[in-house]
Structure formats: structure tokens, C-alpha cells
Design a protein around this motif. Structure first.
Motif, PDB file in Angstrom:
ATOM      1  N   PRO A  76       0.830  -1.208   0.000  1.00 62.03           N
ATOM      2  CA  PRO A  76       0.000   0.000   0.000  1.00 62.03           C
ATOM      3  C   PRO A  76       0.865   1.259   0.000  1.00 62.03           C
ATOM      4  CG  PRO A  76      -0.141  -1.131   2.119  1.00 62.03           C
ATOM      5  CD  PRO A  76       0.649  -2.008   1.210  1.00 62.03           C
ATOM      6  N   ALA A  77       0.361   2.274  -0.677  1.00 58.97           N
ATOM      7  CA  ALA A  77       1.091   3.540  -0.780  1.00 58.97           C
ATOM      8  C   ALA A  77       0.273   4.667  -0.172  1.00 58.97           C
ATOM      9  CB  ALA A  77       1.393   3.857  -2.242  1.00 58.97           C
ATOM     10  N   VAL A  78       0.976   5.613   0.429  1.00 64.27           N
ATOM     11  CA  VAL A  78       0.410   6.889   0.815  1.00 64.27           C
ATOM     12  C   VAL A  78       1.015   7.913  -0.139  1.00 64.27           C
ATOM     13  CG1 VAL A  78       0.279   8.681   2.592  1.00 64.27           C
ATOM     14  CG2 VAL A  78       0.061   6.269   3.231  1.00 64.27           C
ATOM     15  N   LEU A  79       0.139   8.623  -0.852  1.00 61.15           N
ATOM     16  CA  LEU A  79       0.583   9.656  -1.775  1.00 61.15           C
ATOM     17  C   LEU A  79       0.676  10.974  -1.013  1.00 61.15           C
ATOM     18  CD1 LEU A  79      -1.736   8.806  -4.816  1.00 61.15           C
ATOM     19  CD2 LEU A  79       0.524   7.860  -4.249  1.00 61.15           C
ATOM     20  N   ILE A  80       1.753  11.709  -1.247  1.00 60.77           N
ATOM     21  CA  ILE A  80       1.971  12.997  -0.593  1.00 60.77           C
ATOM     22  C   ILE A  80       2.186  14.010  -1.710  1.00 60.77           C
ATOM     23  CG2 ILE A  80       3.416  14.314   0.988  1.00 60.77           C
ATOM     24  CD1 ILE A  80       4.299  11.500   2.129  1.00 60.77           C
ATOM     25  N   ALA A  81       1.144  14.801  -1.985  1.00 57.37           N
ATOM     26  CA  ALA A  81       1.170  15.691  -3.151  1.00 57.37           C
ATOM     27  C   ALA A  81       1.118  17.152  -2.727  1.00 57.37           C
ATOM     28  CB  ALA A  81      -0.007  15.375  -4.066  1.00 57.37           C
ATOM     29  N   HIS A  82       1.862  17.966  -3.444  1.00 56.29           N
ATOM     30  CA  HIS A  82       1.831  19.409  -3.220  1.00 56.29           C
ATOM     31  C   HIS A  82       1.435  20.101  -4.519  1.00 56.29           C
ATOM     32  CE1 HIS A  82       3.774  23.492  -2.840  1.00 56.29           C
ATOM     33  NE2 HIS A  82       2.958  23.449  -1.792  1.00 56.29           N
ATOM     34  N   SER A  83       0.577  21.103  -4.393  1.00 53.98           N
ATOM     35  CA  SER A  83       0.206  21.986  -5.497  1.00 53.98           C
ATOM     36  C   SER A  83      -0.334  21.179  -6.684  1.00 53.98           C
ATOM     37  CB  SER A  83       1.412  22.860  -5.867  1.00 53.98           C
ATOM     38  OG  SER A  83       1.048  23.885  -6.743  1.00 53.98           O
ATOM     39  N   ALA A  84       0.269  21.342  -7.859  1.00 57.99           N
ATOM     40  CA  ALA A  84      -0.225  20.630  -9.041  1.00 57.99           C
ATOM     41  C   ALA A  84      -0.136  19.113  -8.888  1.00 57.99           C
ATOM     42  CB  ALA A  84       0.522  21.075 -10.289  1.00 57.99           C
ATOM     43  N   GLY A  85       0.667  18.645  -7.954  1.00 56.39           N
ATOM     44  CA  GLY A  85       0.698  17.219  -7.661  1.00 56.39           C
ATOM     45  C   GLY A  85      -0.657  16.701  -7.192  1.00 56.39           C
ATOM     46  N   CYS A  86      -1.437  17.570  -6.536  1.00 56.60           N
ATOM     47  CA  CYS A  86      -2.797  17.189  -6.117  1.00 56.60           C
ATOM     48  C   CYS A  86      -3.662  16.897  -7.343  1.00 56.60           C
ATOM     49  CB  CYS A  86      -3.440  18.308  -5.302  1.00 56.60           C
ATOM     50  SG  CYS A  86      -2.547  18.756  -3.803  1.00 56.60           S
ATOM     51  N   LEU A  87      -3.477  17.692  -8.388  1.00 55.88           N
ATOM     52  CA  LEU A  87      -4.224  17.477  -9.626  1.00 55.88           C
ATOM     53  C   LEU A  87      -3.792  16.168 -10.277  1.00 55.88           C
ATOM     54  CD1 LEU A  87      -4.049  21.100 -11.074  1.00 55.88           C
ATOM     55  CD2 LEU A  87      -5.597  20.167  -9.336  1.00 55.88           C
ATOM     56  N   THR A  88      -2.487  15.887 -10.229  1.00 55.11           N
ATOM     57  CA  THR A  88      -1.980  14.619 -10.751  1.00 55.11           C
ATOM     58  C   THR A  88      -2.671  13.446 -10.060  1.00 55.11           C
ATOM     59  OG1 THR A  88       0.191  15.619 -11.211  1.00 55.11           O
ATOM     60  CG2 THR A  88       0.100  13.214 -11.071  1.00 55.11           C
ATOM     61  N   VAL A  89      -2.797  13.525  -8.747  1.00 54.54           N
ATOM     62  CA  VAL A  89      -3.435  12.443  -7.990  1.00 54.54           C
ATOM     63  C   VAL A  89      -4.900  12.291  -8.414  1.00 54.54           C
ATOM     64  CG1 VAL A  89      -4.194  11.731  -5.681  1.00 54.54           C
ATOM     65  CG2 VAL A  89      -1.855  12.581  -6.038  1.00 54.54           C
ATOM     66  N   ALA A  90      -5.623  13.396  -8.548  1.00 51.72           N
ATOM     67  CA  ALA A  90      -7.034  13.320  -8.943  1.00 51.72           C
ATOM     68  C   ALA A  90      -7.181  12.711 -10.336  1.00 51.72           C
ATOM     69  CB  ALA A  90      -7.677  14.704  -8.885  1.00 51.72           C
ATOM     70  N   TRP A  91      -6.321  13.118 -11.273  1.00 47.62           N
ATOM     71  CA  TRP A  91      -6.380  12.541 -12.620  1.00 47.62           C
ATOM     72  C   TRP A  91      -6.001  11.070 -12.601  1.00 47.62           C
ATOM     73  CZ3 TRP A  91      -9.214  14.369 -16.157  1.00 47.62           C
ATOM     74  CH2 TRP A  91      -9.407  15.739 -16.292  1.00 47.62           C
ATOM     75  N   TRP A  92      -4.986  10.717 -11.798  1.00 50.45           N
ATOM     76  CA  TRP A  92      -4.588   9.312 -11.690  1.00 50.45           C
ATOM     77  C   TRP A  92      -5.765   8.475 -11.179  1.00 50.45           C
ATOM     78  CZ3 TRP A  92      -4.609   5.907  -7.649  1.00 50.45           C
ATOM     79  CH2 TRP A  92      -4.015   4.664  -7.907  1.00 50.45           C
ATOM     80  N   ALA A  93      -6.435   8.944 -10.121  1.00 54.12           N
ATOM     81  CA  ALA A  93      -7.541   8.188  -9.525  1.00 54.12           C
ATOM     82  C   ALA A  93      -8.699   8.012 -10.494  1.00 54.12           C
ATOM     83  CB  ALA A  93      -8.017   8.880  -8.242  1.00 54.12           C
ATOM     84  N   ARG A  94      -8.863   8.936 -11.419  1.00 55.55           N
ATOM     85  CA  ARG A  94      -9.934   8.794 -12.412  1.00 55.55           C
ATOM     86  C   ARG A  94      -9.597   7.705 -13.424  1.00 55.55           C
ATOM     87  NH1 ARG A  94     -12.589  13.571 -15.923  1.00 55.55           N
ATOM     88  NH2 ARG A  94     -14.205  13.496 -14.342  1.00 55.55           N
ATOM     89  N   ARG A  95      -8.320   7.553 -13.753  1.00 54.44           N
ATOM     90  CA  ARG A  95      -7.920   6.640 -14.827  1.00 54.44           C
ATOM     91  C   ARG A  95      -7.403   5.289 -14.364  1.00 54.44           C
ATOM     92  NH1 ARG A  95      -3.794   9.942 -18.260  1.00 54.44           N
ATOM     93  NH2 ARG A  95      -3.557   7.897 -19.201  1.00 54.44           N
ATOM     94  N   PHE A  96      -6.896   5.216 -13.145  1.00 57.97           N
ATOM     95  CA  PHE A  96      -6.223   4.001 -12.702  1.00 57.97           C
ATOM     96  C   PHE A  96      -6.702   3.600 -11.310  1.00 57.97           C
ATOM     97  CE2 PHE A  96      -3.142   6.098 -15.541  1.00 57.97           C
ATOM     98  CZ  PHE A  96      -2.898   5.064 -16.442  1.00 57.97           C
ATOM     99  N   SER A  97      -6.301   2.425 -10.917  1.00 56.40           N
ATOM    100  CA  SER A  97      -6.474   1.994  -9.536  1.00 56.40           C
ATOM    101  C   SER A  97      -5.198   1.263  -9.156  1.00 56.40           C
ATOM    102  CB  SER A  97      -7.695   1.092  -9.381  1.00 56.40           C
ATOM    103  OG  SER A  97      -7.516  -0.087 -10.135  1.00 56.40           O
ATOM    104  N   GLY A  98      -5.041   1.069  -7.911  1.00 55.03           N
ATOM    105  CA  GLY A  98      -3.839   0.397  -7.436  1.00 55.03           C
ATOM    106  C   GLY A  98      -3.804   0.435  -5.934  1.00 55.03           C
ATOM    107  N   PRO A  99      -2.733  -0.067  -5.360  1.00 53.97           N
ATOM    108  CA  PRO A  99      -2.654  -0.176  -3.906  1.00 53.97           C
ATOM    109  C   PRO A  99      -2.354   1.169  -3.221  1.00 53.97           C
ATOM    110  CG  PRO A  99      -0.631  -0.970  -4.874  1.00 53.97           C
ATOM    111  CD  PRO A  99      -1.554  -0.637  -6.012  1.00 53.97           C
ATOM    112  N   VAL A 100      -3.257   2.121  -3.374  1.00 60.48           N
ATOM    113  CA  VAL A 100      -3.122   3.415  -2.698  1.00 60.48           C
ATOM    114  C   VAL A 100      -4.051   3.398  -1.494  1.00 60.48           C
ATOM    115  CG1 VAL A 100      -3.493   5.905  -2.868  1.00 60.48           C
ATOM    116  CG2 VAL A 100      -2.438   4.648  -4.770  1.00 60.48           C
ATOM    117  N   ALA A 101      -3.484   3.604  -0.317  1.00 55.39           N
ATOM    118  CA  ALA A 101      -4.263   3.582   0.920  1.00 55.39           C
ATOM    119  C   ALA A 101      -4.809   4.954   1.272  1.00 55.39           C
ATOM    120  CB  ALA A 101      -3.403   3.064   2.065  1.00 55.39           C
ATOM    121  N   ALA A 102      -4.049   6.010   0.927  1.00 57.14           N
ATOM    122  CA  ALA A 102      -4.442   7.347   1.359  1.00 57.14           C
ATOM    123  C   ALA A 102      -3.603   8.389   0.618  1.00 57.14           C
ATOM    124  CB  ALA A 102      -4.234   7.489   2.865  1.00 57.14           C
TER     125      ALA A 102
END
Length: 165
Positions: free
Chosen positions: A59-85
Motif C-alpha cells: 500500500p502507498a500513501v501519496l503525498i502531493a503538493h500543489s499541481a501534484g494534487c491534480l496529478t493524484v485526482a487525474w490518476w484516480a480517475r484513470r487508474f487503480s492500485g494499492p493506494v491507501a491514502a
């Protein structure tokens, strides 16, 4: 064991930025992708994040800043994987971003005086994404230029996300 993936914004964080300090201080923290300068190309960033997430079933915890938050939202729309939080820090206003609930726990940290995104915008994103809103107060963009180096309060948020739900 939990993995920690740092998702950078559109630029390269300064050496004293909290994300850089965390990467140096914690062997288990990895960049996804390695920070690079503008331009921010969402498809490239999302693909790099997918590569990092898919590299392990831990499991992964993603830690995003600024435009990285947008990257996470786009990733979650297109993919899935072992992301816990995800810890999503000062998402900027800008291009349209997915608004559906994220499929993992999240904390969205919003500043009262961020030059890149209003408090109201960040509060709405937290609600749309199904995340917990953390009002950071008047902290600018929560970066080096607004005086943030180690950011121990952020480390506490990561510890909360890495713990049991």
C-alpha cells in the motif's frame, strides 16, 4: 509495509522545501515522478505516478503538493492500485480537475491566503474528493517562499494517514 510516494507540483521544489527535506530524511519516501521543471504535462505526470504505484503491491500513501494534487485526482480517475491514502497540500486553481470522490482516504490541506488557490476552492475540492479538510491558516502556498521547511504538522498528518483507518 507502507510506501510513501511524493508527487511534486509543476516545478522543482527548492532544497529547503518540506517535500525535499522529507525525501532526504526518510529512506522510504520516493518521488513519483522525480521533480522536473515546467511545463506541467498532466498525462506525463499521471503516467509516471502510475508506474510508481504499479511497481509494488505494498500500500502507498501519496503525498502531493500543489499541481501534484491534480496529478493524484487525474490518476484516480484513470487508474487503480494499492493506494491507501493521500495527503493533498494546497491544490491550485487552474485547469478543470476531476471532482468525484477519491477511492482512498485523503486529507486536503488548504491555506487561507494561498496565491494559487482560494480557501473556498480548496474547501470545495476536499468535499468533492471526500477528503478531510485541514485549515492550515494563513500559510501562503505552504512552500519554501512562504517559510515552510520541515513542516512537522504535515508529518503528523502523514502518520495519521499511514495508520489504521
Amino acid at each position: 509495509m507502507t510506501r510513501f510516494l511524493l508527487v511534486p507540483g509543476r516545478g522543482v521544489p527548492f532544497p529547503n522545501h518540506w517535500s525535499r527535506q522529507w525525501a532526504r530524511a526518510h529512506r522510504g519516501y520516493r518521488w513519483a515522478p522525480e521533480p522536473s521543471g515546467p511545463p506541467y504535462v498532466a498525462d506525463d505526470r499521471v503516467a509516471a505516478l502510475q508506474t510508481a504505484v504499479a511497481a509494488s503491491q505494498e500500500p502507498a500513501v501519496l503525498i502531493a503538493h500543489s499541481a501534484g494534487c491534480l496529478t493524484v485526482a487525474w490518476w484516480a480517475r484513470r487508474f487503480s492500485g494499492p493506494v491507501a491514502a493521500a495527503l493533498l497540500v494546497t491544490p491550485p486553481e487552474g485547469p478543470p480537475v476531476p471532482r468525484e470522490p477519491l477511492p482512498f482516504r485523503s486529507i486536503v490541506v488548504v491555506s487561507r491566503d494561498d496565491p494559487h488557490g482560494s480557501f473556498a476552492y480548496g474547501r470545495q475540492l476536499a468535499a468533492d474528493w471526500g477528503g478531510e479538510l485541514v485549515d492550515a491558516g494563513p500559510v501562503g502556498h505552504l512552500d519554501s517562499s512562504s517559510g515552510f521547511g520541515p513542516w512537522p504538522d504535515g508529518q503528523k498528518l502523514v502518520a495519521r494517514l499511514a495508520g489504521p483507518a
